[in-house]
Each structure stands twice: as C-alpha cells, then as structure tokens.
Design a protein around this motif. Structure first.
Motif, PDB file in Angstrom:
ATOM      1  N   ASP A   1       0.800  -1.227   0.000  1.00  0.00           N
ATOM      2  CA  ASP A   1       0.000   0.000   0.000  1.00  0.00           C
ATOM      3  C   ASP A   1       0.830   1.273   0.000  1.00  0.00           C
ATOM      4  O   ASP A   1       0.411   2.298   0.535  1.00  0.00           O
ATOM      5  CB  ASP A   1      -1.004   0.018   1.162  1.00  0.00           C
ATOM      6  CG  ASP A   1      -2.408  -0.304   0.683  1.00  0.00           C
ATOM      7  OD1 ASP A   1      -2.707  -0.002  -0.474  1.00  0.00           O
ATOM      8  OD2 ASP A   1      -3.198  -0.863   1.459  1.00  0.00           O
TER       9      ASP A   1
ATOM     10  N   LYS B   1       0.289  -3.607   5.368  1.00  0.00           N
ATOM     11  CA  LYS B   1       0.077  -2.394   4.599  1.00  0.00           C
ATOM     12  C   LYS B   1       0.818  -1.199   5.208  1.00  0.00           C
ATOM     13  O   LYS B   1       0.374  -0.060   5.099  1.00  0.00           O
ATOM     14  CB  LYS B   1      -1.416  -2.085   4.500  1.00  0.00           C
ATOM     15  CG  LYS B   1      -2.245  -3.183   3.824  1.00  0.00           C
ATOM     16  CD  LYS B   1      -3.718  -2.821   3.799  1.00  0.00           C
ATOM     17  CE  LYS B   1      -4.543  -3.924   3.154  1.00  0.00           C
ATOM     18  NZ  LYS B   1      -4.293  -4.028   1.712  1.00  0.00           N
TER      19      LYS B   1
ATOM     20  N   GLY C   1      -5.265   0.821   4.715  1.00  0.00           N
ATOM     21  CA  GLY C   1      -4.459   1.073   3.534  1.00  0.00           C
ATOM     22  C   GLY C   1      -4.773   2.392   2.864  1.00  0.00           C
ATOM     23  O   GLY C   1      -4.820   3.443   3.506  1.00  0.00           O
TER      24      GLY C   1
END
Length: 344
Positions: A84, A297, A268
C-alpha cells in the motif's frame, strides 16, 4: 455536570485522584508493562521491527538475490504496491532507486536495499515533527477518526507518554454516544492515575468545554479530548465534530492546539480519503497511525507522504505497533524506514 474518575490506593481505599486534582504528574516506571510487571521488554526499535514484520516479509528474498535485474525491479514494484505504498509512492521510490543504481553504480541487491532505505527516509523525513507542548497551558489536543481506529486507546497511551515527560494530564470523554468508550477511557485514566471528565449522555462539546475549564483551574498541562468515531461520508456527524472545535475555541481562542487524526494502518489507501475529509472539516494538524503490527500495509505512510504539499507537510506525530501502553511512540523516519526494509 461532570464526574472525576476515582482510583483505588495501594491499601484498597477508594479516593479521588489526588495527584491529578493537584495538577501533578505521577512518577512513571517506564520499564513496566501494561500489567504492571517489571520484567524487561524489548526496546522500541526492536518492537517497531517486530511490528512491521508482516509488511517486511512481503519483500521475501528479493534482497537476497545475487544481482540487480529487471525481474527484481518488477517484483519490487509489485511488492511495494501490495504494501500500500500506492501508485505514486511506488513510482517515486523506483525512479529514485534507478537513479541511484546509475549514479552510484550499485550492483548487489544488498546495496539496493540500503539505497531504498535511504530514499524512503528522505521521503518520510518531512513528516517527522515531534509535538511541542510548551507553547500553551493547558495544551489542548483533540483526537478524531472513524470507529475502531484506536482513538481511545491512543489517548491512554499518550497520557502515559506525556506523564513520562513530567506533564500533568486530564482526559475528556467526548464520545458521549458509546458507554463503552467512556468506560474504556475511564479504565485508561485509572491505569495512568489521571482524572477523567465525562457525562452519562449529552452534548460532547459540553464535556470538552468543562474539561478545559477544569484544566485551567487546576493548572493541568495537557487536555486530551476524545470524540465519537464517524465516517467521512456522515456529513451531519462531521459537522458535529466541527462544532466541538468551535466550542473549544470559545474557552481558548488559540485551541485546539493540535487536531490529531487517528488512522488504522489496516485500511491502507482508504487512509488518504479519510485524511482529506477530516482535514476539510477540522483542519487536521497531525496524524497517529495505529495497528502497524496487525497489517502488511505499512507502506501507507509513504503514500501519505507523497500526498502532502511541498514545503508544508502534515506531521506524523506518533505510530503504534502493539497493545502495550508504551507501544505508541513519536515517529522517526530513519527508524521506520530501517525497520520496514530490514536494514537495521
């Protein structure tokens, strides 16, 4: 109208929190764990590294290869996107990395790993801005975020952090919609030996109003104001939280001195939309990113950094990597980058 938390003394007697009433910060055993045990815990850098292990594990054996080639760079791109970092953040890191390869003649993936750490540190460094509490007394901090982001827990951890700096703290239970939120904040107040101002129900702005007045009367250094969780799409609730800010300014025209948005790392890229919405409603001045230990993430911080305007980035004040009371600490770009890419 409001109530003060009561605390049990060591001999079992229940009494008002005398230290908080007097505006004095209690002595804190920084080595103690949440349960009160005195056993030694890993240091912050080790806990940060452990907390980011799930994100770091995605890199797998990329940096253990024998040479830098197009395949490695393509897999690195995919890995950064999965973490992410975002399209923009990933493109930035790869472009800068390719420049380093050409300019410095990098040949091994291990050198690539070090270079990537340095580039990420440079990207994140503008977000590194420790919170300075000296300018105002009481220093009023308003916390916002969606349900489940970790606002109330972060308040409890911040209270301990500020006490360790010798500051006295008062908590305002501004989430009047959930009885569980008030109870949770009361538990954190008892654990930290800090007074909590709350109401059974009613206007959350009134609770925060009373808390600031109480802090002024008692010479408290820091007020931490909880607010009810809400989604950015709930416009009527976003307006309500903006009202809390306006009421705070009636007590102190300079306050709130910090508006912290708490973001759950598990969401994210949705963090970017949340930041935009809350900033529009409140004028966010700083961020707390929680639950980095529960997600792969962790790269979302790089995505946030790329979204910030040049010359005036939003401060990432604190990051959280666990449930322990000391597992929320000031953000340091080098520590984070090294822990993320395994170079420390």
């Amino acid at each position: 109208m409001f109530s003060f938390l009561k605390k049990k003394s060591e001999n079992g007697d229940t009494r008002p929190d005398a230290q908080a009433e007097a505006g004095q910060a209690p002595q804190i055993d920084a080595a103690a764990v949440v349960t009160g045990a005195t056993e030694t815990r890993p240091g912050w850098k080790e806990r940060l590294k452990n907390g980011l292990a799930r994100t770091r594990s995605q890199l797998g054996g990329l940096f253990g290869r024998t040479r830098i080639d197009d395949e490695l760079l393509e897999e690195l791109e995919t890995t950064l996107l999965m973490a992410d970092v975002g399209v923009d953040g990933t493109q930035y890191l790869l472009d800068e990395l390719k420049k380093r390869v050409r300019q410095d003649g990098l040949e091994s993936p291990a050198q690539l790993q070090t270079a990537l750490t340095d580039i990420l540190e440079g990207l994140l460094k503008p977000l590194e801005a420790p919170l300075d509490l000296a300018a105002h007394k009481p220093f009023v901090i308003m916390l916002a975020g969606i349900n489940g982001a970790g606002k109330t827990t972060s308040i409890g951890k911040l209270a301990r952090h500020f006490q360790a700096q010798g500051k006295s703290v008062l908590l305002a239970a501004g989430d009047t919609f959930r009885a569980a939120a008030r109870e949770q904040l009361a538990a954190w107040g008892e654990r930290n030996n800090v007074a909590v101002i709350s109401q059974e129900s009613g206007d959350p702005a009134a609770v925060v109003f009373d808390a600031i007045n109480a802090a002024k009367a008692r010479g408290i250094d820091v007020v931490l104001a909880d607010t009810a969780g809400r989604l950015p799409t709930q416009l009527h609730l976003m307006e309500e939280i903006a009202k809390i800010k306006r009421v705070i300014q009636k007590v102190d025209a300079t306050a709130p001195h910090e508006v912290l948005l708490v973001l759950d790392a598990n969401i994210g890229q949705n963090a970017l939309a949340q930041l935009q919405a809350f900033d529009k409603a409140l004028g966010v001045t700083g961020l707390i990113v929680t639950k980095l230990d529960g997600t792969a993430k962790g790269g979302v911080i790089a995505a946030i950094a790329r979204q910030q305007p040049a010359g005036k980035p939003l401060a990432l004040r604190y990051i959280g990597v666990g449930e322990g009371i000391e597992d929320l600490q000031p953000f340091v770009a080098r520590e984070f980058a090294s822990a993320l890419f395994g170079t420390d």
